[in-house]
Design an enzyme around this catalytic site. Sequence first.
Site, PDB file in Angstrom:
ATOM      1  N   SER A 123      -1.983   7.464  -6.130  1.00  0.00           N
ATOM      2  CA  SER A 123      -3.014   8.281  -5.455  1.00  0.00           C
ATOM      3  C   SER A 123      -2.800   9.728  -5.861  1.00  0.00           C
ATOM      4  O   SER A 123      -1.699  10.093  -6.327  1.00  0.00           O
ATOM      5  CB  SER A 123      -2.854   8.146  -3.940  1.00  0.00           C
ATOM      6  OG  SER A 123      -3.634   9.124  -3.266  1.00  0.00           O
TER       7      SER A 123
ATOM      8  N   TYR B 105       2.901   7.693   3.312  1.00  0.00           N
ATOM      9  CA  TYR B 105       1.920   7.502   2.243  1.00  0.00           C
ATOM     10  C   TYR B 105       2.277   8.341   1.023  1.00  0.00           C
ATOM     11  O   TYR B 105       2.258   7.861  -0.110  1.00  0.00           O
ATOM     12  CB  TYR B 105       0.518   7.847   2.760  1.00  0.00           C
ATOM     13  CG  TYR B 105      -0.585   7.423   1.813  1.00  0.00           C
ATOM     14  CD1 TYR B 105      -0.854   6.075   1.596  1.00  0.00           C
ATOM     15  CD2 TYR B 105      -1.360   8.358   1.133  1.00  0.00           C
ATOM     16  CE1 TYR B 105      -1.859   5.673   0.736  1.00  0.00           C
ATOM     17  CE2 TYR B 105      -2.368   7.966   0.269  1.00  0.00           C
ATOM     18  CZ  TYR B 105      -2.615   6.622   0.071  1.00  0.00           C
ATOM     19  OH  TYR B 105      -3.607   6.222  -0.788  1.00  0.00           O
TER      20      TYR B 105
HETATM   21  N1  LIG Z   1     -10.074   4.995  -1.207  1.00  0.00           N
HETATM   22  C1  LIG Z   1      -9.438   6.096  -1.573  1.00  0.00           C
HETATM   23  O1  LIG Z   1      -9.930   7.215  -1.403  1.00  0.00           O
HETATM   24  C2  LIG Z   1      -8.102   5.994  -2.268  1.00  0.00           C
HETATM   25  C3  LIG Z   1      -7.607   7.142  -2.881  1.00  0.00           C
HETATM   26  C4  LIG Z   1      -6.377   7.086  -3.532  1.00  0.00           C
HETATM   27  C5  LIG Z   1      -5.678   5.887  -3.594  1.00  0.00           C
HETATM   28  N2  LIG Z   1      -6.186   4.786  -2.988  1.00  0.00           N
HETATM   29  C6  LIG Z   1      -5.401   3.553  -3.091  1.00  0.00           C
HETATM   30  O2  LIG Z   1      -6.186   2.526  -3.633  1.00  0.00           O
HETATM   31  C7  LIG Z   1      -5.819   1.272  -3.078  1.00  0.00           C
HETATM   32  C8  LIG Z   1      -7.011   0.597  -2.450  1.00  0.00           C
HETATM   33  O3  LIG Z   1      -7.542   1.436  -1.446  1.00  0.00           O
HETATM   34  P1  LIG Z   1      -8.980   1.181  -0.818  1.00  0.00           P
HETATM   35  O4  LIG Z   1      -9.467   2.489  -0.335  1.00  0.00           O
HETATM   36  O5  LIG Z   1      -9.814   0.362  -1.730  1.00  0.00           O
HETATM   37  O6  LIG Z   1      -8.567   0.330   0.475  1.00  0.00           O
HETATM   38  P2  LIG Z   1      -9.422  -0.733   1.321  1.00  0.00           P
HETATM   39  O7  LIG Z   1      -8.870  -0.681   2.686  1.00  0.00           O
HETATM   40  O8  LIG Z   1     -10.878  -0.533   1.128  1.00  0.00           O
HETATM   41  O9  LIG Z   1      -9.006  -2.108   0.625  1.00  0.00           O
HETATM   42  C9  LIG Z   1      -7.657  -2.503   0.647  1.00  0.00           C
HETATM   43  C10 LIG Z   1      -7.596  -4.018   0.558  1.00  0.00           C
HETATM   44  O10 LIG Z   1      -6.205  -4.376   0.637  1.00  0.00           O
HETATM   45  C11 LIG Z   1      -6.072  -5.447   1.563  1.00  0.00           C
HETATM   46  N3  LIG Z   1      -4.708  -5.440   2.114  1.00  0.00           N
HETATM   47  C12 LIG Z   1      -4.184  -4.576   3.011  1.00  0.00           C
HETATM   48  N4  LIG Z   1      -2.906  -4.878   3.268  1.00  0.00           N
HETATM   49  C13 LIG Z   1      -2.597  -5.954   2.524  1.00  0.00           C
HETATM   50  C14 LIG Z   1      -1.422  -6.741   2.345  1.00  0.00           C
HETATM   51  N5  LIG Z   1      -0.283  -6.452   3.017  1.00  0.00           N
HETATM   52  N6  LIG Z   1      -1.453  -7.796   1.501  1.00  0.00           N
HETATM   53  C15 LIG Z   1      -2.609  -8.109   0.840  1.00  0.00           C
HETATM   54  N7  LIG Z   1      -3.756  -7.395   0.962  1.00  0.00           N
HETATM   55  C16 LIG Z   1      -3.748  -6.340   1.787  1.00  0.00           C
HETATM   56  C17 LIG Z   1      -7.135  -5.172   2.607  1.00  0.00           C
HETATM   57  O11 LIG Z   1      -7.452  -6.332   3.361  1.00  0.00           O
HETATM   58  C18 LIG Z   1      -8.302  -4.701   1.740  1.00  0.00           C
HETATM   59  O12 LIG Z   1      -9.092  -5.764   1.268  1.00  0.00           O
HETATM   60  C19 LIG Z   1      -4.677   1.587  -2.087  1.00  0.00           C
HETATM   61  O13 LIG Z   1      -3.454   1.421  -2.742  1.00  0.00           O
HETATM   62  C20 LIG Z   1      -4.922   3.040  -1.753  1.00  0.00           C
HETATM   63  O14 LIG Z   1      -3.752   3.685  -1.312  1.00  0.00           O
HETATM   64  C21 LIG Z   1      -7.371   4.810  -2.325  1.00  0.00           C
END
Ligand SMILES: NC(=O)c1ccc[n+]([C@@H]2O[C@H](COP(=O)([O-])OP(=O)(O)OC[C@H]3O[C@@H](n4cnc5c(N)ncnc54)[C@H](O)[C@@H]3O)[C@@H](O)[C@H]2O)c1
Length: 311
Positions: free
Chosen positions: A168, A181
């Site tokens: 991230s 985080y």
């Molecule tokens: N959305 C953002 O702005 C953003 C920015 C930077 C980094 N990220 C990173 O990208 C990745 C995805 O984020 P997102 O925003 O798409 O999240 P999201 O919440 O939309 O999707 C995450 C998915 O992971 C699944 N999940 C959660 N815990 C789990 C576990 N223990 N085992 C298996 N599945 C699990 C959830 O059910 C969900 O389907 C994460 O690593 C997040 O830190 C997101």
Amino acid sequence: MGRFDDRGAIVTGGALGIGGGCARRIAADGGNVLIVDVNEEAGANTVKEIRSNGGKAEFIAGDVSQQSTAQEMVETAVSSFGRLDLLIQNAYAGADNAGSAVEVEPENWNSGMGLLVGALYLGAKYSVPAMEESGTDPHYEQPPWTGAGRRHGNPPARNVGRIVNMSSVHGLQQAPRSLIYNAGKAAVIGLTKQMAIDFGPLGITVNAIAPGHIVTEKGNANWDEVGNDEGFHLFELHYPVRRTGEPEDIAEAVGFLCSNEASFITGHVLAVDGGLTIQLQENLVMDSKDYILANPDLRTHFDFDRGASRF
Ligand SMILES: NC(=O)c1ccc[n+]([C@@H]2O[C@H](COP(=O)([O-])OP(=O)(O)OC[C@H]3O[C@@H](n4cnc5c(N)ncnc54)[C@H](O)[C@@H]3O)[C@@H](O)[C@H]2O)c1
């Protein structure tokens, strides 16, 4: 022919959000995708959507911070697809884990690190031997030597496997009171470089992506809930490209890093953030000040007390 035809892929957290975008991208390019997620309903829906578009996808339910899930997902991918080539380590629960080192409880630290970092170690532990066993991409042919390069000895292994770990912008720069985080996402970068060194000789590249603010299904619902369009617009203005990201923006970067064309890129952290992290902070603060003064009703982290900011 698709660039991932006949390749086996695992996308953790692939039911929704960024992972959903990655699963759709890889499947659209011919890959066989195994989605591993704790959300069974959303996982089943994404598999259905991929299949209805002509793609190949399977789903297993599981918490990827557990060793048994890591083992099961690799076994399932190999038994379903006959091989494993791509591992996208993306799952994250977004749990309420805000706080400084003083505020964070040990059990939250342990579970947070278990998912943010431990799951990536476990995923690689079981995937790498399966990738080695699967061997080079079945459609890859070593290009004939043109004389433009220089090589001593036998050609090294190429395109045996790809691992992409989701970090991230929080892994590159720190936000207040986000110990778990921020430390977790920074650790993902160290872990990625270590794995790149260890697995490069096997023909497996390991890279990380550092997304900026990506509006997912969940993120969209959160913004709807707070009803703070001016606040969202302030977010957009923080980006040199004047927009926040979409899951597809990250999926395109993942697709490139997984492609055969990216075989000389490893241990890299690719910021996919519309330029967010290249800016000089003090100019950004002054520009934000102008916007805030022009929008006196604007609500920010401070008003919502969402745990992100506190002096
Ligand atoms: N959305 C953002 O702005 C953003 C920015 C930077 C980094 N990220 C990173 O990208 C990745 C995805 O984020 P997102 O925003 O798409 O999240 P999201 O919440 O939309 O999707 C995450 C998915 O992971 C699944 N999940 C959660 N815990 C789990 C576990 N223990 N085992 C298996 N599945 C699990 C959830 O059910 C969900 O389907 C994460 O690593 C997040 O830190 C997101």
